[in-house]
Design a protein around this motif. Structure first.
Motif, mmCIF file in Angstrom:
data_model
loop_
_atom_site.group_PDB
_atom_site.id
_atom_site.type_symbol
_atom_site.label_atom_id
_atom_site.label_comp_id
_atom_site.label_asym_id
_atom_site.label_seq_id
_atom_site.Cartn_x
_atom_site.Cartn_y
_atom_site.Cartn_z
ATOM 1 N N TYR A 65 -22.105 -35.369 -49.283
ATOM 2 C CA TYR A 65 -22.948 -36.552 -49.514
ATOM 3 C C TYR A 65 -22.341 -37.774 -48.834
ATOM 4 N N SER A 71 -24.127 -39.939 -45.972
ATOM 5 C CA SER A 71 -24.444 -41.354 -46.157
ATOM 6 C C SER A 71 -23.914 -42.194 -45.001
ATOM 7 N N SER A 82 -21.955 -48.798 -45.841
ATOM 8 C CA SER A 82 -21.147 -47.669 -46.302
ATOM 9 C C SER A 82 -19.755 -48.133 -46.735
ATOM 10 N N PHE A 140 -28.712 -49.425 -50.579
ATOM 11 C CA PHE A 140 -28.556 -48.070 -50.043
ATOM 12 C C PHE A 140 -29.911 -47.397 -49.867
ATOM 13 N N TRP A 147 -32.719 -46.561 -42.064
ATOM 14 C CA TRP A 147 -32.276 -47.506 -43.095
ATOM 15 C C TRP A 147 -32.947 -48.857 -42.879
#
Length: 259
Positions: free
Chosen positions: A51, A55, A64, A126, A234
């Motif tokens: 994960y 990410s 991040s 996020f 994003w």
């Protein structure tokens, strides 16, 4: 391969897993973690580290770093990780699990498992809708979601999906009316428990964030704009998603705790 599948399925039965009458098909379902919509629906994501790597591919570096970073030289964060790594689970096999019960009671509230979701601010940077999504997961698990005083999603929106599983973090802003307003909003949506965080007495010096100019308001360097441009998914979610409802306004920062 069939023997391996049967071995794993049988292990699931020993651990109390239900509905394993067809070993091969059942294991195939268990080995395919559901991650949700978007590019992260990937059968190869099977661990926390997976994960984390995924990410990093999806988020700009400044985001991040905010997710993974700690205060100052991050000495305490590394020490915490080392202590968690040192904890070992005592495995006990061939035991009767018919009386297994993970439920408990916290402040008069019954939980199906002895875990709650701690308040986490700015989850929506996020992914839009992060707070309601995590709250729904807490409801399904029979647990509690604690809404952060610096959430990117309003308390009222989270209350719609977790009306009976919602607590709220309270902060004491410089303006007493701001604090009173938040308490009244919590009461209005049925919140019965307020949580006071005691992690730090004042705002932490998060050096990764300072390098990225993540202040109030944010002032990122030019390099971060270019890096964000390499994360179009994003950017699209950020531009089209719900705007952050941040409680910590420049003139409403909580005063440092004393004593």
């Amino acid at each position: 391969m069939a023997a391996e599948s049967w071995s794993r399925a049988t292990h699931g039965q020993c651990c109390g897993t239900r509905g394993m009458s067809a070993p091969n098909n059942s294991w195939r379902k268990l080995s395919r973690p559901h991650i949700g919509a978007g590019l992260l629906r990937n059968k190869w994501i099977v661990s926390i580290d997976d994960y984390r790597k995924a990410s990093r591919r999806q988020l700009p570096k400044m985001i991040s770093d905010y997710l993974e970073g700690g205060a100052l030289d991050e000495t305490t964060m590394r020490a915490n990780e080392d202590r968690f790594d040192a904890l070992m689970l005592r495995q006990r096999s061939m035991v009767d699990l018919r009386g297994l019960n993970t439920s408990t009671t916290v402040l008069g509230h019954s939980l199906a498992m002895p875990l709650m979701v701690a308040p986490m601010g700015m989850l929506t940077i996020f992914h839009p809708g992060s707070d309601p999504a995590v709250a729904r997961a807490a409801v399904r698990a029979g647990s509690i979601f604690i809404h952060s005083a610096w959430a990117g999603c309003s308390l009222e929106e989270v209350a719609k999906v977790a009306p009976n599983n919602l607590w709220a973090q309270i902060a004491f802003w410089k303006d007493p009316e701001e604090t009173a307003s938040y308490i009244n909003r919590a009461r209005a949506v049925g919140v019965e428990t307020l949580v006071v965080a005691g992690d730090v007495g004042s705002s932490s010096k998060r050096e990764r964030d300072l390098h990225h100019g993540l202040s109030m308001p944010p002032r990122p360097p030019v390099a971060d704009y270019f890096n964000a441009a390499t994360r179009p998914a994003w950017l699209w979610r950020w531009l089209t998603g719900a705007q952050d409802d941040v409680r910590e306004l420049p003139d409403q920062r909580p005063p440092a705790a004393h004593g």
